[in-house]
Each structure stands twice: as C-alpha cells, then as structure tokens.
Design a protein around this motif. Structure first.
Motif, mmCIF file in Angstrom:
data_model
loop_
_atom_site.group_PDB
_atom_site.id
_atom_site.type_symbol
_atom_site.label_atom_id
_atom_site.label_comp_id
_atom_site.label_asym_id
_atom_site.label_seq_id
_atom_site.Cartn_x
_atom_site.Cartn_y
_atom_site.Cartn_z
ATOM 1 N N ASP A 171 8.079 -6.969 14.440
ATOM 2 C CA ASP A 171 6.898 -6.932 13.588
ATOM 3 C C ASP A 171 7.326 -7.073 12.123
ATOM 4 O O ASP A 171 8.507 -7.020 11.794
ATOM 5 C CB ASP A 171 6.152 -5.607 13.802
ATOM 6 N N MET A 172 6.348 -7.257 11.254
ATOM 7 C CA MET A 172 6.619 -7.266 9.819
ATOM 8 C C MET A 172 7.000 -5.854 9.369
ATOM 9 O O MET A 172 6.421 -4.868 9.837
ATOM 10 C CB MET A 172 5.391 -7.738 9.041
ATOM 11 N N ALA A 173 7.956 -5.761 8.461
ATOM 12 C CA ALA A 173 8.371 -4.477 7.898
ATOM 13 C C ALA A 173 8.100 -4.530 6.393
ATOM 14 O O ALA A 173 8.989 -4.834 5.591
ATOM 15 C CB ALA A 173 9.845 -4.206 8.184
ATOM 16 N N TYR A 174 6.856 -4.262 6.022
ATOM 17 C CA TYR A 174 6.425 -4.499 4.642
ATOM 18 C C TYR A 174 7.222 -3.682 3.626
ATOM 19 O O TYR A 174 7.656 -4.204 2.596
ATOM 20 C CB TYR A 174 4.929 -4.184 4.510
ATOM 21 N N GLU A 175 7.422 -2.400 3.906
ATOM 22 C CA GLU A 175 8.132 -1.565 2.946
ATOM 23 C C GLU A 175 9.565 -2.053 2.761
ATOM 24 O O GLU A 175 10.065 -2.175 1.629
ATOM 25 C CB GLU A 175 8.125 -0.105 3.405
ATOM 26 N N LEU A 176 10.234 -2.341 3.879
ATOM 27 C CA LEU A 176 11.612 -2.817 3.812
ATOM 28 C C LEU A 176 11.694 -4.144 3.069
ATOM 29 O O LEU A 176 12.531 -4.320 2.165
ATOM 30 C CB LEU A 176 12.164 -2.983 5.237
ATOM 31 N N GLU A 177 10.814 -5.076 3.422
ATOM 32 C CA GLU A 177 10.885 -6.400 2.816
ATOM 33 C C GLU A 177 10.508 -6.365 1.333
ATOM 34 O O GLU A 177 11.095 -7.084 0.529
ATOM 35 C CB GLU A 177 9.990 -7.367 3.599
ATOM 36 N N THR A 178 9.537 -5.531 0.993
ATOM 37 C CA THR A 178 9.153 -5.409 -0.419
ATOM 38 C C THR A 178 10.300 -4.829 -1.233
ATOM 39 O O THR A 178 10.606 -5.309 -2.341
ATOM 40 C CB THR A 178 7.903 -4.520 -0.561
ATOM 41 N N THR A 179 10.952 -3.810 -0.681
ATOM 42 C CA THR A 179 12.076 -3.187 -1.386
ATOM 43 C C THR A 179 13.231 -4.170 -1.531
ATOM 44 O O THR A 179 13.821 -4.299 -2.617
ATOM 45 C CB THR A 179 12.537 -1.928 -0.642
ATOM 46 N N MET A 180 13.560 -4.870 -0.453
ATOM 47 C CA MET A 180 14.653 -5.836 -0.522
ATOM 48 C C MET A 180 14.343 -6.948 -1.506
ATOM 49 O O MET A 180 15.197 -7.357 -2.301
ATOM 50 C CB MET A 180 14.921 -6.418 0.866
ATOM 51 N N SER A 181 13.117 -7.456 -1.452
ATOM 52 C CA SER A 181 12.728 -8.532 -2.361
ATOM 53 C C SER A 181 12.809 -8.082 -3.813
ATOM 54 O O SER A 181 13.297 -8.814 -4.685
ATOM 55 C CB SER A 181 11.314 -9.000 -2.028
ATOM 56 N N GLY A 182 12.349 -6.852 -4.076
ATOM 57 C CA GLY A 182 12.388 -6.331 -5.436
ATOM 58 C C GLY A 182 13.800 -6.162 -5.962
ATOM 59 O O GLY A 182 14.024 -6.187 -7.186
ATOM 60 N N ARG A 183 14.748 -5.995 -5.074
ATOM 61 C CA ARG A 183 16.156 -5.844 -5.469
ATOM 62 C C ARG A 183 16.923 -7.158 -5.403
ATOM 63 O O ARG A 183 18.148 -7.182 -5.567
ATOM 64 C CB ARG A 183 16.833 -4.809 -4.576
ATOM 65 N N GLY A 184 16.200 -8.244 -5.127
ATOM 66 C CA GLY A 184 16.846 -9.550 -5.082
ATOM 67 C C GLY A 184 17.679 -9.779 -3.839
ATOM 68 O O GLY A 184 18.554 -10.652 -3.839
ATOM 69 N N LYS A 185 17.414 -9.038 -2.774
ATOM 70 C CA LYS A 185 18.182 -9.187 -1.538
ATOM 71 C C LYS A 185 17.677 -10.385 -0.733
ATOM 72 O O LYS A 185 16.504 -10.745 -0.780
ATOM 73 C CB LYS A 185 18.051 -7.924 -0.682
ATOM 74 N N ASP A 186 18.590 -10.994 0.022
ATOM 75 C CA ASP A 186 18.256 -12.135 0.869
ATOM 76 C C ASP A 186 17.516 -11.645 2.111
ATOM 77 O O ASP A 186 18.034 -10.823 2.873
ATOM 78 C CB ASP A 186 19.545 -12.861 1.258
#
Length: 289
Positions: free
Chosen positions: A71-86
């Motif tokens: 499933d989508m992991a919104y919190e994880l993906e938002t946090t990773m995106s905000g930190r510039g993670k791939d």
C-alpha cells in the motif's frame, strides 16, 4: 494455438509460521526479509516478470501487514521526500487499485482449501499458485519459465527440481512420462516415497499453473494427509483428464520455510550483492576462523 493467458496468481499466506516463533508472533513470516526484501516481495516480483497482473493473497488473522506492505505509505514517503531521499526503492511495493486482492481463509484446512478460497476471484481462468516460502532465484524467473512452457503446451504445469535420489523421501515427486528439454509429462504424483521406490528424483517445488477445473475438484474433496485438504490430491485426480506437465526449473531454490534454508538464502544473496559482497565475505571468513 491461442491459450487464455495467465494473468492471476494466488499466494497462500495464511500460515502461522510457527517454525519461526517468536519472530512471527507479530510479523507474518512472509515479511521476514532476505537481506532487505521480504519473502513475499520476491514472489510478487517473480509473478510480475511473468506478466501476471492480479495478485490474490489468501490471508488469515494477523496478516494485514502483508497488504500494507503493498500500500501507499504517506508518512514515510512524505518524510523521505522532504529529506531529499530517493523513493525509487519503494517502486516494487506500489500497485494500482485492483491489482491486489485479498480473501480470508478463516480456518487452516490445508493448501488445497486455501486455493479453493480464491475460487470466486479466479473464476473460469487458468491461474498461477506461488508459495512464498519457496524462494526461486533464476533468470528468467521460475514463473516466467513456466508461462513460456504453458504457452506451448497448455493444461496444468508444476515446477520441479532434480535432487539426489537419497533425498526424495523428504518431498513430493512426479512419476514421469516422456520428456523434451525442460518439459516432462506427469503421469502421477507421489508424496515422500522411500528412495528405493521413488519413480523419479524430480521434486515438486512450489510453483503451479492450474486450470480452473481444479476448484471444482477441491469443492468436494475429502481431507487427506494431516487431516487437511491437499492440493496434491486434487492435482492427482486431474492427471489423465487434462494435459499435465512438469517444468524443470533452471535456477536455484531455497526452502525459506526452514531456518537453515532461510539463513542460506540470506547469505547467498548477500554474497551476490555488489554493495555488500566484500564485507559479507570478510565477515564470514572471520566468523569461520
């Protein structure tokens, strides 16, 4: 000859995983990682490579984490995106709506019963069955090899591997007919025969392509070994009524339902990773003295 394509795969994932307790008390055994990918991910990736579009998980109580993994992991993906993670590392876990379907096996009544629980979703189509405990590593993958064989001969197929004759008493084996390359006609199935009586050394290895008629066979099937409804019994009843072949898998199998097989798979795949092979090899050498 045109054949109905294999677009659906059933993954029986309702088992309790008691051999891995206490690790599996709260974590489904199918989510235990081999290096950094859970077992179920390897099986799903294998299915996708073979052109399968719909994954049917037959689950039990306590298995919701398997669905959440895809499933989508919104919190994880938002946090990773905000930190510039791939975020590409999560790509294999993403599915569009309708590609993942779950059904519940309320009572553990065997592999055959688990497959039968998916009958309404399978409908009148041929389908694949994939046991995630059996980690199959090859290029192409096991299911892709089987789909290619299915496109040639149709009917029902099972994957097999050749083992030394002294090991056959631990497995189900086929009674073989004529062979052509990796393809062998199946005349019968024998469960854990004494090696002196075994009809072959080709063991059944956790991948199947089955015609929908197997569901009707399972419908009225009585309990077999272990007081459970066995898929092997249903397949045996179909032999002679429909084409039935075995595909000898060109690759490696790891029995990740056992602790030793799980450790072997982890070490083997870690040693094949460019990002960690040297360190793992050095660690193994150090531990072995």
């Amino acid at each position: 000859m045109d054949r109905m394509p294999i677009k659906k795969a059933v993954f029986p994932v309702a088992g309790l995983g008691t051999r891995f307790l206490p690790a599996t008390k709260a974590i489904p055994k199918e989510l235990l990682p081999i290096v950094d990918r859970p077992l179920i991910q390897y099986a799903v990736d294998e299915a996708r490579e073979a052109g399968i579009e719909q994954m049917i998980f037959v689950t039990g109580r306590g298995k919701t984490a398997i669905v959440e993994h895809f499933d989508m992991a919104y919190e994880l993906e938002t946090t990773m995106s905000g930190r510039g993670k791939d975020l590409s590392v999560l790509d294999p876990t993403r599915f569009t709506p309708g590609e993942i379907i779950t059904v519940r096996q309320q009572v553990p009544m065997g592999l055959g019963h688990a497959i039968w629980c998916a009958r309404a979703i399978v409908g009148d189509e041929p389908f694949a069955v994939m046991l995630p405990d059996e980690l199959m590593i090859g290029s192409p993958g096991c299911m892709k090899q089987m789909v290619e064989a299915y496109n040639d001969v149709g009917g029902n197929l099972i994957s097999v591997l050749e083992v030394p004759m002294e090991e056959v008493s631990s497995y189900g084996v086929i009674d073989p007919g004529e062979s052509s390359g990796a393809l062998t006609e199946v005349k019968g199935l024998v469960e854990k025969p004494p090696f002196a009586e075994a009809p072959s050394n080709k063991i059944i290895s956790g991948r199947y392509i089955l015609q929908p008629e197997v569901m009707r066979t399972l419908e009225g099937q009585e309990k077999g070994a272990g007081g459970e409804i066995q898929l092997t019994d249903a397949m045996a009843r179909m032999i002679g009524n429909q084409p039935f072949h075995a595909v000898t898998f060109a690759g490696r199998r790891f029995d990740c339902g056992s602790k030793i097989g799980f450790v072997e798979a982890t070490l083997t795949l870690a040693l094949e990773r460019e990002d960690m092979a040297d360190e793992v090899r050095a660690m193994a050498t150090r531990l072995l003295g």
